[in-house]
Design a protein around this motif. Structure first.
Motif: not given
Ligand code: ATP
Length: 326
Positions: A205-217
């Motif tokens: 979940l952390l990886d997934y959220l970090e991925d989203g964060f780098t895509r500017k979520k």
């Protein structure tokens, strides 16, 4: 069993919006077909304690739009015992009831199955639970309303999440099943959903959220079913917050708000359809079945099958959440 003339109806277990619409349908369909209908109060408790009263057509006026249940509901320990069930049967005989219709969930149907094995009384079950976890019916009475309640709440949370750049973990009902969580996650455009059926790995979940964060979520909503193996929304939020400092994390537990409220059109129509079908089933000689909905048509399912078989979640819905959150 002779001709059916008098029937009883009860609501049991957790209440769900649309139970009143189902009671109304049973009462009116019964009277329409020349039967006497009796309301049993507080679920199986009313059977054990003889709280049974005749219902007329006017007794169910003005209730189709109301949540809760005019017959009240309860969890009844006495019905778990042989003596309690004997007392219940004596009261059925005393009131000369020829059959009963029980509106409830898994536990209610388990009780009905045990009872029907001990005593010769036809029982029809109507699926009344917000959880939608009963095998043999595509939808249970109350599920759609609960979903809409969740959606309304999460849409509001989304506004504040977005304003503050926050990540919200929203816990919804579902101790053993993720149906509410999954469908509401799709409806609310949640970033992720955690359900009891699938093991949650905080790292993923952390990886997934970090991925989203780098895509500017900049904000997000994670829907968590209360029975998720991570231990619920507070537990998983704690783990994520520790390692993921990019978001300001908050938790909301929606709780019992999900059980109440005026039933949606879908739940009213489902409850009305199934209530009328339950009376028709009894008059047609059916017994010990659940009357449910399959592919938009009424279906009869043996009560034993409804409780023994496990209703599985649709994996394709889980995939939807992922695809729609790139
Ligand atoms: P929900 O899905 O909303 O929780 P439910 O119908 O599953 O609703 P329960 O509390 O599990 O709710 O069950 C309702 C009642 O059914 C119990 O309080 C009990 O009286 C009866 N019941 C459940 N299991 C049994 C059993 N094994 N034998 C006899 N009665 C039972």
């Amino acid at each position: 069993m002779g001709k059916i003339k008098k029937i009883g109806v009860l609501t049991s277990g957790g209440d769900s919006p649309g139970m009143n619409a189902a009671i109304r349908a049973v009462v009116r369909a019964g009277i329409f077909n020349g039967l006497e209908v009796y309301g049993i109060r507080h679920g199986y408790k009313g059977l054990v304690n003889n709280h049974i009263k005749r219902l007329k057509s006017y007794s169910v006026s003005n209730i189709i739009q109301r949540g809760g249940t005019i017959l009240k509901t309860a969890r009844c320990k006495d019905f778990l015992t042989k003596e309690g069930r004997k007392q219940a049967y004596n009261n059925i005989k005393e009131n000369e009831l020829d059959a009963i219709i029980v509106i409830g969930g898994d536990g209610t149907f388990t009780g009905a199955t045990v009872f029907a094995k001990e005593y010769n009384i036809p029982i029809i079950g109507l699926p009344g639970t917000i959880d939608n976890d009963l095998y043999g019916t595509d939808f249970t009475i109350g599920y759609d309303t609960a979903l809409n309640t969740v959606i309304e709440a999460v849409d509001k949370i989304r506004d504040t999440a977005s304003a503050h750049n926050r990540l919200f973990f929203v816990e919804v009902m579902g101790r053993d099943a993720g149906f509410i969580a999954l469908r509401s996650a799709i409806s609310c455009g949640a970033e992720a959903v955690l359900i009891p059926e699938i093991e949650t790995h905080a790292e993923d979940l952390l990886d997934y959220l970090e991925d989203g964060f780098t895509r500017k979520k900049s904000s997000g909503i994670i829907i968590v079913a209360e029975g998720d193996q991570s231990g619920g929304a507070f537990e998983i939020a704690k783990k994520i917050e520790k390692d993921f400092i990019n978001y300001d994390v908050r938790v909301t537990i929606l709780g019992h708000i999900q059980r109440g409220g005026s039933p949606t059109a879908f739940d009213r129509v489902t409850a009305s359809t199934l209530g009328v079908a339950a009376v028709k089933a009894l008059l047609g000689g059916e017994k010990n079945i659940m009357v449910g909905l399959q592919n938009n048509s009424v279906a009869y399912v043996p009560l034993e099958k409804a409780i023994k078989h496990h209703k599985t979640i649709k994996k394709s819905l889980l995939d939807l959440v992922k695809v729609l959150n790139i």
